[in-house]
Structure formats: C-alpha cells, structure tokens
Scaffold this motif. Structure first.
Motif, short mmCIF file in Angstrom:
data_model
loop_
_atom_site.label_atom_id
_atom_site.label_comp_id
_atom_site.label_asym_id
_atom_site.label_seq_id
_atom_site.Cartn_x
_atom_site.Cartn_y
_atom_site.Cartn_z
N LYS A 8 0.84 -1.21 0.00
CA LYS A 8 0.00 0.00 0.00
C LYS A 8 0.87 1.26 0.00
N TYR A 9 1.91 1.25 0.83
CA TYR A 9 2.80 2.42 0.93
C TYR A 9 3.46 2.72 -0.42
N LEU A 10 3.99 1.67 -1.05
CA LEU A 10 4.65 1.84 -2.35
C LEU A 10 3.66 2.31 -3.41
N ALA A 11 2.42 1.80 -3.34
CA ALA A 11 1.40 2.21 -4.31
C ALA A 11 1.11 3.70 -4.19
N ILE A 12 1.05 4.22 -2.97
CA ILE A 12 0.78 5.66 -2.76
C ILE A 12 1.93 6.50 -3.29
N ILE A 13 3.17 6.10 -2.97
CA ILE A 13 4.35 6.85 -3.46
C ILE A 13 4.38 6.87 -4.98
N ALA A 15 1.91 6.34 -7.11
CA ALA A 15 0.77 7.08 -7.66
C ALA A 15 1.03 8.58 -7.64
N LYS A 16 1.53 9.10 -6.56
CA LYS A 16 1.78 10.54 -6.45
C LYS A 16 2.83 11.00 -7.46
N ASN A 17 3.83 10.16 -7.70
CA ASN A 17 4.85 10.50 -8.70
C ASN A 17 4.25 10.52 -10.11
N GLN A 18 3.38 9.56 -10.40
CA GLN A 18 2.77 9.50 -11.72
C GLN A 18 1.82 10.69 -11.95
N VAL A 19 1.07 11.06 -10.94
CA VAL A 19 0.16 12.21 -11.07
C VAL A 19 0.96 13.49 -11.29
N LYS A 20 2.08 13.61 -10.60
CA LYS A 20 2.94 14.80 -10.77
C LYS A 20 3.43 14.89 -12.21
N LYS A 127 -4.82 2.84 -15.71
CA LYS A 127 -3.82 2.94 -14.63
C LYS A 127 -3.74 4.37 -14.11
N SER A 128 -3.72 5.33 -15.04
CA SER A 128 -3.62 6.73 -14.65
C SER A 128 -4.81 7.13 -13.77
N MET A 129 -5.99 6.63 -14.11
CA MET A 129 -7.18 6.92 -13.30
C MET A 129 -6.98 6.42 -11.86
N LEU A 130 -6.47 5.21 -11.71
CA LEU A 130 -6.25 4.65 -10.37
C LEU A 130 -5.15 5.42 -9.63
N PHE A 131 -4.12 5.87 -10.36
CA PHE A 131 -3.07 6.67 -9.72
C PHE A 131 -3.65 7.97 -9.17
N HIS A 132 -4.49 8.62 -9.96
CA HIS A 132 -5.11 9.87 -9.50
C HIS A 132 -5.96 9.63 -8.26
N TYR A 133 -6.67 8.51 -8.27
CA TYR A 133 -7.54 8.21 -7.13
C TYR A 133 -6.71 7.95 -5.86
N ILE A 134 -5.68 7.12 -5.99
CA ILE A 134 -4.83 6.79 -4.83
C ILE A 134 -4.16 8.04 -4.29
N ALA A 135 -3.64 8.88 -5.20
CA ALA A 135 -2.95 10.10 -4.77
C ALA A 135 -3.90 11.05 -4.05
N GLN A 136 -5.12 11.19 -4.57
CA GLN A 136 -6.08 12.10 -3.94
C GLN A 136 -6.57 11.54 -2.61
N LYS A 137 -6.81 10.26 -2.56
CA LYS A 137 -7.33 9.60 -1.35
C LYS A 137 -6.25 9.39 -0.31
N ASN A 138 -5.00 9.35 -0.77
CA ASN A 138 -3.85 9.00 0.09
C ASN A 138 -4.10 7.65 0.76
N VAL A 143 -5.80 -2.31 -3.04
CA VAL A 143 -4.84 -3.12 -3.80
C VAL A 143 -4.62 -4.49 -3.17
N ASN A 144 -4.98 -4.64 -1.89
CA ASN A 144 -4.77 -5.92 -1.23
C ASN A 144 -6.00 -6.82 -1.24
N GLY A 145 -7.11 -6.32 -1.79
CA GLY A 145 -8.32 -7.13 -1.85
C GLY A 145 -8.55 -7.70 -3.23
#
Length: 503
Positions: A8-13, A15-20, A127-138, A143-145
């Motif tokens: 989860k931690y790596l996914a958030i990091i 995602a935020k890089n991809q959104v940037k 993928k980009s859609m999910l990155f935006h969602y993860i970054a906004q939601k923090n 991802v684990n379900g």
C-alpha cells in the motif's frame, strides 16, 4: 500484514509520482494536441490512406481539415475490408494488433482496429485513473483485496489473421501481472457467453471474497448486486465491508445513483470513465467533483463539431482552443490506430478548460426531435435525476419516445417508459415535475408546450425487468451493451408498450 502495508505504501508513493508527471499534459493540452496530430500524420504518411489524402503536404491542423473529411464507419469500411484481406499499411503502419468487434446498426458488426501503439493507451488511461484516485485519497487499501470487472468474454478469435473480440475481452489480456492474483472472476467463468448464467457464477465466486474494487456499467452492476443481496440477505457493504471503489462507464451514472446507493447500503467511492473500442478518452480524476479529464496525450487528436451543425455541409471543426463551456459537441477522433477524422457518435460538453474536463451528454443518433425540439440524453437524464430526488422515488431504467399520432385526436406528446424500483407517492405530481424539469432544460420543448403544439408528457409504468427483457430480445443482455435512453422513433417503445404494468 507487513507485506500488505509495504504494498500500500509503495502504491501511494508511485501514484503521487505519476500524477505529478501528468501535470504537463493538463497544462499544455492545446500545444500538445497539434504536435500529436502532426506526429500521427508523419507516421501514417506512407499508408494507403495517407497517400490518398496527401499526408506529405499537411503542415498544420487547417491543412488536415482541408484534406481529410469527417468520416463514419461506413466511410472507413472499404479500408477495413482491405485489412481483412491481409493487406498492410492501409490506415496505419503494418497491421492492427487487434480488431475490437462492436455491434452496429447500419453496418452490422464493426471491426475497429487497435494498433500495437494504441493498445498501451487503453490500459494506460485506466492505470492513470487509479493513480489519480490513490494520490487524492492518500489510500491504497483496495490493492490488497479482490477486484472484479463485469465484462465480455476474454476469449479471442483469430479472424483475418488478427485477434478479434470485444474490447473488454481484449483488455483482460493486458491486466498487469501484479493484479492477476487479485482478479475475479476466473477465466473459465469469464468465458461464459450467456449473461445471466455468467452473473450467477460470478456471484458464487465472489460472495465470500474480500471484494475491494468492482467495475462495470451501471445496469449490470445493479443486476450483480441484486443477485448477491437475494442470495445473502445483506446489503453490498455488509457483504463486502472493505469495498472501497466502484468504477463505472458506458452510460451516465447519475440516473442510477440513488438505486445504487440503496443496494450498497453504505459509502463507497465512485469513479466514472469514458472508454470505447476507439480509445480511452476520459476519466474522473477527482472523485469528489463532476467531470472527466480528457486524455489529450493518449494518441488521440480531438475535433469538436457544435451539435447544431453536426451532419451539415461545411460544419465547423473546432479544436480545444475553440471550445466553449456548457455547449454540446459531436466528438471527432484521429488516432494512432488509424481512425481519421472519425465521428464516434458521442456528444460531449466541457465544464472546465484548466484542465479540460467533459461530461458525456448524449449520442448523435440518440435524440428526440419529432417536433423540432432536439432533446438530447443529458437533458432527459438531468430532468429525471431532479424529479426522482424531489419525490424520493427510485428508477431502474427509462426510455423516451415521441407519440406523434395519439388516439382520439389528442395533441402529440413525449411518452416516457419507466421501470420504477420505488414508485413516487403521487404519480401525477411526479409526472408534472418531470415535465417542468424538461421545460427548464430545453427551450424548444417549452415553446411547444406553451404553444399547444404538444401536450405535457405521459409516463407508462413498466413491469420489473422490462428493460432486461428488451435487451434479451435484441441479444444484447450483458457486457457493455446499453439501451438508448431516448429515440426519435418508436421501435423500442413499441416493445416496451407490451410490458406495461397492470397497476
């Protein structure tokens, strides 16, 4: 548990890089679009289509518009037929990697080419859609379900030497490996062609799982949820307490929102998308706000024809720099799979320019204008949404058709066929409100009512599952098939009339 936390931690990091990284295309969409078109032209210069349309002489957007007319599938069909015969370099370099098979009305089955360059953008937008969602939601708990997409069969046929199938089936072969073990249903269940049998099997496979992400078009999500509730006697968030996200597309979600919320029984985030066989055009980049972010750097050059000029000779072909907010445009595409100035049939409305965000407001062929009113899907959907909210009703689905020759010498009217989930306490007041909401949204309709050309609308209440019965009759139950919300004829209405509720 430690492994899940790290994931989860790596996914958030990540995602935020991809959104940037995506900020450039959001801020420089106009400039990037022209560069993209010229790159597409340069790449396809030596193709048959490129030679016939003198691509070597195209230096700017105006040249392109002068030399390449607006086309629909019938216009491009001769080129598609050449590709089917094994000829290469026809619309795009080489041969398509896939044909996405779609059902057409005038053309029978359509075969939409997807090139090796175009396919990554289909999955990349998701993928980009999910990155935006993860970054906004923090938050990346989902991802684990387990995740599910209610889709067509992933079984592909080899046709004309090219892998062919429904888009959703093609995309199923491009799910990243790291998500495959989390994905349901099984491949065997996904291959089932009969939709009702398939949903029954999906229910059995998923009802005991830790579902965290569910995706599909609203009518079939509702069918899946209803079967789950029927078998288990629990609302969806009770059955799946970790369900975090629902991804939907294909039709406007708003008319289904109240019923979906009832079935869910608790808070779940919703993301809306705008994918098609021709490309993945837009997604909701902010789950708290309306509007879908137009993908201006995904291998697609966009043009926009004001809806009132669509189909007319010399209709203006606008680009992003020309568009106005809150105005309806027919969407025209040129893609890195070899579709050129292609009218996809969708109508969009911009609600933001910085960045460019759209709503899908209808289809060029789905409208009601038997009396010159040109009512479009966005208007009927918004009118129904407002009416349902005012009367605490719930609908499953609806369809609007004109009644041009009513019996007994009555004035003509708009006839609404409505399948209610929860009926309004006062049907007459509901009807009156719906008519008022339509008059607010369409001045032509208002004038026709005021001038006694039309009488106020009428509502026909339908039996439960009426729209499923219609879909079955057309062989379009399930997958990405959707029923038009309105029509300019009575083909659908005549069928639905037979399913009128008795009380």
């Amino acid at each position: 548990m430690i492994g899940e936390s790290i994931k989860k931690y790596l996914a958030i990091i990540w995602a935020k890089n991809q959104v940037k990284k995506s900020q450039d295309f959001k801020l420089n969409a106009v400039e990037n679009q022209e560069k993209l078109l010229l790159n597409l032209i340069k790449t396809a210069e030596k193709t048959l289509f490129g030679r016939e349309h003198q691509f070597e002489n195209i230096k700017n957007i105006q040249d392109f518009q002068n030399q390449v007319p607006i086309a629909d599938y019938e216009d491009l069909k001769p080129y598609i037929e050449r590709i089917k015969k094994g000829q290469a370099n026809i619309l795009w370099t080489g041969n398509p990697e896939y044909f996405a098979k779609t059902s057409g009305t005038t053309s029978g089955s359509k075969y939409i080419p997807i090139s090796k360059e175009g396919m990554p953008y289909q999955t990349g937008a998701a993928k980009s859609m999910l990155f935006h969602y993860i970054a906004q939601k923090n938050n990346a708990d989902f991802v684990n379900g387990k995740m599910i997409f209610l889709q067509g069969s992933p079984k592909l046929e080899e046709k004309f030497g090219i892998k062919t199938g429904r888009l959703s089936g093609i995309v199923a072969h491009h799910i990243p490996n790291y998500l495959q073990k989390n994905r349901l249903p099984t491949f065997k269940t996904n291959e089932i062609e009969d939709w009702e049998t398939k949903v029954d099997e999906i229910v059995k496979e998923t009802e005991k799982e830790n579902m965290t992400l569910i995706s599909g078009i609203p009518p079939w999500l509702i069918m899946y949820f209803e079967k789950l509730i029927e078998r288990n006697g629990k609302k969806i968030t009770q059955l799946f307490p970790n369900l975090q996200l629902i991804i939907t597309g294909g039709v406007n979600y708003e008319p289904y929102r109240e019923k979906m919320e009832n079935l869910l029984g608790g808070k779940v985030d919703i993301l809306q998308t705008f994918p098609a066989s021709e490309g993945f055009f837009a997604f909701q980049d902010d789950f708290k706000k309306d509007g879908l972010l137009l993908q201006t750097n995904h291998g697609i050059f966009y043009e926009f024809i004001p809806l009132e000029f669509y189909g007319k000779k010399d209709a203006p072909r606008l680009t992003l720099k020309d568009i106005e907010l809150n105005k309806d445009y027919a969407l025209i595409l040129s893609t890195n799979s070899g579709l050129w100035a292609y009218s996809i049939g969708d109508v969009v409305r911009f609600i933001s320019k910085n960045p460019y965000r759209i709503l899908v407001s209808g289809r060029t062929k789905h409208y009601t204008s038997a009396f010159g009113e040109h009512v479009i899907a966005f208007e009927v959907e918004e009118a129904m949404k407002a009416t349902v909210e005012k009367h605490s009703a719930q609908i499953t689905e609806f369809h609007l058709a004109p009644q041009v020759t009513p019996k007994n010498g009555e004035l003509p009217f708009h006839e609404w066929f409505v399948e209610f989930e929860k009926e309004p306490e006062n049907p007459e007041l509901f009807k009156k409100t719906l008519d008022e909401e339509m008059r607010k949204r369409n001045s032509y309709y208002d004038d026709l009512i005021s001038g006694n050309i039309l009488q106020p609308l009428k509502i026909i209440k339908l039996n439960k599952n009426a729209f499923q019965d219609y879909a079955k009759s057309e062989g379009k139950l399930g997958g990405q098939n959707k029923i038009p919300r309105l029509a300019n004829d009575r083909k659908i209405a005549d069928f639905l009339e037979k399913l009128k509720a008795k009380n």
